[in-house]
Enzyme design. Sequence first.
Site, PDB file in Angstrom:
ATOM      1  N   GLU A   1      -3.522   1.721  -7.593  1.00  0.00           N
ATOM      2  CA  GLU A   1      -4.224   2.988  -6.604  1.00  0.00           C
ATOM      3  C   GLU A   1      -3.303   4.105  -6.884  1.00  0.00           C
ATOM      4  O   GLU A   1      -2.083   4.318  -6.213  1.00  0.00           O
ATOM      5  CB  GLU A   1      -3.922   2.390  -5.163  1.00  0.00           C
ATOM      6  CG  GLU A   1      -4.679   1.164  -4.784  1.00  0.00           C
ATOM      7  CD  GLU A   1      -5.003   1.385  -3.558  1.00  0.00           C
ATOM      8  OE1 GLU A   1      -6.163   1.185  -3.057  1.00  0.00           O
ATOM      9  OE2 GLU A   1      -4.426   1.601  -2.413  1.00  0.00           O
TER      10      GLU A   1
ATOM     11  N   HIS B   1       0.950  -1.124   0.064  1.00  0.00           N
ATOM     12  CA  HIS B   1      -0.107  -0.248  -0.101  1.00  0.00           C
ATOM     13  C   HIS B   1       0.971   1.179  -0.025  1.00  0.00           C
ATOM     14  O   HIS B   1       1.993   1.269   0.701  1.00  0.00           O
ATOM     15  CB  HIS B   1      -1.087  -0.059   1.285  1.00  0.00           C
ATOM     16  CG  HIS B   1      -1.912   0.894   0.945  1.00  0.00           C
ATOM     17  ND1 HIS B   1      -1.836   2.209   1.372  1.00  0.00           N
ATOM     18  CD2 HIS B   1      -3.273   0.999   0.878  1.00  0.00           C
ATOM     19  CE1 HIS B   1      -3.030   3.067   0.896  1.00  0.00           C
ATOM     20  NE2 HIS B   1      -3.833   2.199   0.920  1.00  0.00           N
TER      21      HIS B   1
END
Length: 219
Positions: free
Chosen positions: A146, A98
């Site tokens: 993302e 992430h």
Amino acid sequence: MSIEIVVGNFKAELSYSQMQDWLTQFVKIFPQEGYPNKKLILCPSAAHLQITKDAVAKAHLSISIGVQNISHVEKGTYTGEITAAAVAGLAEYVVIGHSERRRNFQDRADRIQEKIHLANTYGLSVILCTEEAERYQGILFAVAYEPSSAIGSGKPGEPKDSMLEMEKFKTSLHANYYLYGGSVTEENVHSYILSGFDGILVGKKTLDPVHFTELVKNA
Ligand code: PGA
């Protein structure tokens, strides 16, 4: 019809009692039969994995549990680390790479590779987050595109452009599912599915069980 994946990422937002409240509300409103062809993966804080697992089991919901990160070390004298082996019985999935971890906790490509290897070794299915074409050895369950400018900013990536970016990754990153993440809401979620994504990864909108349930329904 193919399966859509919805990953709910709680980040480090909720206290223990807030998570208990979230679960109490959620099991009351989330339909026991779920939504057809939608697979939901909840990724709470590692400290909340057990209560999440217990609440979901008690309510007979067919929802999977994931952890937001694992250590790049396998085992040993590493106080405070949460290893793949330690969570493998509690979680089925793990989010790796992430951007918040890349930015704040030195998750570089070599570490991400180690984490993928350990997740594969201990049977955790990997949800890899990235905003560029990277190359790793190992098995990936899902890759989430993302764009960092979209994460937590309220400025979602344009669905079709995001899909074009994702297409570029597919040759280097092989996965069963390709997801979008970054400022997904119950209003915009379906546009990502319509643009060709197999699912989404949601942060902020996970935190309210009513909105989150609506988002899953609208996906
Ligand atoms: P957000 O977070 O939905 O709050 O933008 C997305 C993410 O966790 O990547």
